[in-house]
Design a protein around this motif. Structure first.
Motif, PDB file in Angstrom:
ATOM      1  N   VAL A 101       0.857  -1.181   0.000  1.00  8.13           N
ATOM      2  CA  VAL A 101       0.000   0.000   0.000  1.00  8.13           C
ATOM      3  C   VAL A 101       0.895   1.233   0.000  1.00  8.13           C
ATOM      4  CG1 VAL A 101      -1.700   1.355   1.272  1.00  8.13           C
ATOM      5  CG2 VAL A 101      -1.914  -1.137   1.176  1.00  8.13           C
ATOM      6  N   VAL A 102       0.664   2.126  -0.940  1.00 11.96           N
ATOM      7  CA  VAL A 102       1.438   3.366  -1.059  1.00 11.96           C
ATOM      8  C   VAL A 102       0.486   4.548  -0.873  1.00 11.96           C
ATOM      9  CG1 VAL A 102       2.819   4.818  -2.585  1.00 11.96           C
ATOM     10  CG2 VAL A 102       3.136   2.334  -2.608  1.00 11.96           C
ATOM     11  N   TRP A 103       0.855   5.445   0.040  1.00 12.95           N
ATOM     12  CA  TRP A 103       0.058   6.645   0.287  1.00 12.95           C
ATOM     13  C   TRP A 103       0.800   7.881  -0.217  1.00 12.95           C
ATOM     14  CZ3 TRP A 103      -4.811   7.540   2.340  1.00 12.95           C
ATOM     15  CH2 TRP A 103      -5.479   6.419   2.834  1.00 12.95           C
ATOM     16  N   VAL A 104       0.067   8.748  -0.887  1.00 11.98           N
ATOM     17  CA  VAL A 104       0.588  10.045  -1.329  1.00 11.98           C
ATOM     18  C   VAL A 104      -0.291  11.127  -0.709  1.00 11.98           C
ATOM     19  CG1 VAL A 104       0.994  11.574  -3.285  1.00 11.98           C
ATOM     20  CG2 VAL A 104       1.461   9.125  -3.514  1.00 11.98           C
ATOM     21  N   GLY A 105       0.340  12.105  -0.070  1.00  9.52           N
ATOM     22  CA  GLY A 105      -0.401  13.225   0.493  1.00  9.52           C
ATOM     23  C   GLY A 105       0.132  14.537  -0.052  1.00  9.52           C
ATOM     24  N   TYR A 106      -0.756  15.448  -0.390  1.00  8.61           N
ATOM     25  CA  TYR A 106      -0.320  16.778  -0.832  1.00  8.61           C
ATOM     26  C   TYR A 106      -1.443  17.781  -0.607  1.00  8.61           C
ATOM     27  CZ  TYR A 106      -2.680  15.597  -5.340  1.00  8.61           C
ATOM     28  OH  TYR A 106      -3.564  15.208  -6.318  1.00  8.61           O
ATOM     29  N   SER A 107      -1.055  19.028  -0.469  1.00 12.70           N
ATOM     30  CA  SER A 107      -2.022  20.117  -0.337  1.00 12.70           C
ATOM     31  C   SER A 107      -1.944  20.984  -1.578  1.00 12.70           C
ATOM     32  CB  SER A 107      -1.726  20.954   0.910  1.00 12.70           C
ATOM     33  OG  SER A 107      -1.849  20.171   2.084  1.00 12.70           O
ATOM     34  N   MET A 108      -3.100  21.439  -2.037  1.00 13.89           N
ATOM     35  CA  MET A 108      -3.175  22.192  -3.285  1.00 13.89           C
ATOM     36  C   MET A 108      -4.039  23.435  -3.077  1.00 13.89           C
ATOM     37  SD  MET A 108      -4.631  20.804  -6.940  1.00 13.89           S
ATOM     38  CE  MET A 108      -6.204  20.415  -6.168  1.00 13.89           C
ATOM     39  N   PHE A 109      -3.543  24.566  -3.571  1.00 16.38           N
ATOM     40  CA  PHE A 109      -4.292  25.821  -3.506  1.00 16.38           C
ATOM     41  C   PHE A 109      -4.742  26.186  -4.910  1.00 16.38           C
ATOM     42  CE2 PHE A 109      -4.898  30.393  -3.536  1.00 16.38           C
ATOM     43  CZ  PHE A 109      -5.515  30.650  -2.312  1.00 16.38           C
ATOM     44  N   ILE A 110      -6.059  26.284  -5.084  1.00 14.53           N
ATOM     45  CA  ILE A 110      -6.637  26.657  -6.373  1.00 14.53           C
ATOM     46  C   ILE A 110      -7.072  28.117  -6.288  1.00 14.53           C
ATOM     47  CG2 ILE A 110      -8.389  26.120  -8.114  1.00 14.53           C
ATOM     48  CD1 ILE A 110      -8.666  23.353  -6.815  1.00 14.53           C
ATOM     49  N   PRO A 111      -6.422  29.022  -7.006  1.00 12.51           N
ATOM     50  CA  PRO A 111      -6.818  30.436  -6.956  1.00 12.51           C
ATOM     51  C   PRO A 111      -8.274  30.641  -7.375  1.00 12.51           C
ATOM     52  CG  PRO A 111      -4.668  30.199  -7.993  1.00 12.51           C
ATOM     53  CD  PRO A 111      -5.236  28.807  -7.856  1.00 12.51           C
ATOM     54  N   LYS A 112      -8.877  31.712  -6.878  1.00 15.58           N
ATOM     55  CA  LYS A 112     -10.280  31.990  -7.177  1.00 15.58           C
ATOM     56  C   LYS A 112     -10.518  32.222  -8.663  1.00 15.58           C
ATOM     57  CE  LYS A 112     -11.579  33.870  -2.664  1.00 15.58           C
ATOM     58  NZ  LYS A 112     -12.107  35.055  -1.935  1.00 15.58           N
ATOM     59  N   ASP A 113      -9.474  32.705  -9.374  1.00 18.59           N
ATOM     60  CA  ASP A 113      -9.653  32.990 -10.801  1.00 18.59           C
ATOM     61  C   ASP A 113      -9.236  31.822 -11.702  1.00 18.59           C
ATOM     62  OD1 ASP A 113      -6.933  33.103 -10.384  1.00 18.59           O
ATOM     63  OD2 ASP A 113      -6.644  35.082 -11.294  1.00 18.59           O
ATOM     64  N   PHE A 114      -9.013  30.653 -11.106  1.00 17.74           N
ATOM     65  CA  PHE A 114      -8.637  29.476 -11.904  1.00 17.74           C
ATOM     66  C   PHE A 114      -9.792  29.096 -12.821  1.00 17.74           C
ATOM     67  CE2 PHE A 114      -8.486  24.935 -12.757  1.00 17.74           C
ATOM     68  CZ  PHE A 114      -7.158  24.730 -13.094  1.00 17.74           C
ATOM     69  N   VAL A 115      -9.474  28.875 -14.102  1.00 21.16           N
ATOM     70  CA  VAL A 115     -10.484  28.499 -15.094  1.00 21.16           C
ATOM     71  C   VAL A 115     -10.139  27.124 -15.660  1.00 21.16           C
ATOM     72  CG1 VAL A 115     -11.580  29.088 -17.296  1.00 21.16           C
ATOM     73  CG2 VAL A 115     -10.932  30.900 -15.695  1.00 21.16           C
ATOM     74  N   GLY A 116     -11.066  26.190 -15.541  1.00 19.50           N
ATOM     75  CA  GLY A 116     -10.883  24.882 -16.149  1.00 19.50           C
ATOM     76  C   GLY A 116     -11.146  24.946 -17.642  1.00 19.50           C
ATOM     77  N   ILE A 117     -10.642  23.971 -18.375  1.00 18.23           N
ATOM     78  CA  ILE A 117     -10.804  23.999 -19.831  1.00 18.23           C
ATOM     79  C   ILE A 117     -11.525  22.752 -20.335  1.00 18.23           C
ATOM     80  CG2 ILE A 117      -8.828  25.522 -20.206  1.00 18.23           C
ATOM     81  CD1 ILE A 117      -7.216  23.050 -21.055  1.00 18.23           C
ATOM     82  N   SER A 118     -12.467  22.259 -19.562  1.00 21.79           N
ATOM     83  CA  SER A 118     -13.295  21.135 -20.024  1.00 21.79           C
ATOM     84  C   SER A 118     -14.011  21.557 -21.316  1.00 21.79           C
ATOM     85  CB  SER A 118     -14.333  20.776 -18.964  1.00 21.79           C
ATOM     86  OG  SER A 118     -13.709  20.319 -17.797  1.00 21.79           O
TER      87      SER A 118
END
Length: 275
Positions: A101-118
């Motif tokens: 079993v391998v665990w990966v942990g990370y914290s991510m900050f998404i700016p308010k003006d982030f725009v997805g490109i779906s």
């Protein structure tokens, strides 16, 4: 009596220390990771930043603009409808992973003006065997949501709404059982477990089949397993067919750890910040 109480206190303290995060984890910094050779190399692609931090004094800032793409002798993002700025670290150099079993942990900050490109894809984390095209697992920011995908075995689940995650840090812990037999996974009978902001994602409880197969494992000549993070856009033409301009995207990462348990990689239990 006082002597016995002192001994009991010492034992209790030792047990508590053993349960604190980070004791069995490897912190991932700019010093034990490197940029992917197919990442764009402009001076803003990756910088250590003091703008926003989850813990400590610095975070990792990634930026991707329209036209940012690159390649190497084996692969060229520019020719494959892709662009990225990613870093990676070798999990196999940190711990054995086969049937573990391998665990990966990370914290991510998404700016308010982030725009997805779906309907294009934006990948924000992946674990992959070197030389094999499909990741074992990846996290997408797509269709306004975060989606975890056990890519090889086509098992996926939605784990968050992007609109609710913008403008603040999101803590992510992902555990995967890399056993290759169709037996019960060791994660309460499952082969993957996802936690977002200290909440176990029950939407992923149906991942009951292995996330890696033996034939997939055999495709990798050197058996190197790596974790990559940053911003990776694929099938960009799905967006540009109706939107000629691709928005600039910025993401921050912090407190990246790899370990054998959720406690190892949980930022909320960490004794020391990752800088």
């Amino acid at each position: 009596m006082k002597k016995i109480s002192l001994i009991a206190l010492i034992i209790a303290s030792s047990l508590m220390s053993a349960c604190v995060a980070g004791s069995g984890a490897m912190p991932i910094t700019r010093h034990n990771s490197e940029p992917k050779t197919i990442s764009h190399t402009k001076n803003y692609a990756f910088v250590m930043s003091k703008d926003v931090v989850r813990a400590g004094t610095k975070s990792q800032r990634f930026e991707l603009r329209q036209g940012d793409c690159a390649g190497d002798a084996k692969w060229n993002d520019c020719k494959q409808d892709r662009s990225r700025t990613e870093r990676f670290t070798q999990i196999d150099e940190i711990m054995p992973y086969a049937n573990q079993v391998v665990w990966v942990g990370y914290s991510m900050f998404i700016p308010k003006d982030f725009v997805g490109i779906s309907p294009a894809n934006t990948m924000i984390g992946q674990v992959k065997l070197t030389g094999v095209s499909s990741p074992i697992w990846n996290m997408y920011a797509t269709n306004g949501r975060l989606r975890f995908e056990a890519n090889v075995t086509q098992q996926s689940c939605y784990v968050g709404n992007l609109s609710k995650l913008k403008g603040k840090w999101t803590d992510i812990q992902i555990g995967t059982d890399l056993g290759m037999k169709r037996s019960e996974g060791s994660l309460d009978g499952k082969f993957a477990e996802v936690w977002i902001n200290n909440e176990k994602q029950t939407t992923c409880s149906h991942i009951l089949r292995p996330v890696i197969h033996q034939h997939h494992f055999n495709k990798s000549k050197n058996k190197e397993l790596h974790f990559a993070w940053g911003i990776y856009n694929s099938f960009i033409s799905r967006w540009t067919m109706t939107n000629p301009n691709i928005p600039t995207q910025v993401l921050y990462y912090d407190e990246i750890r790899i370990g054998k348990s959720k406690q190892d990689v949980d930022v909320n239990l960490a004794q020391k910040a990752v800088d």
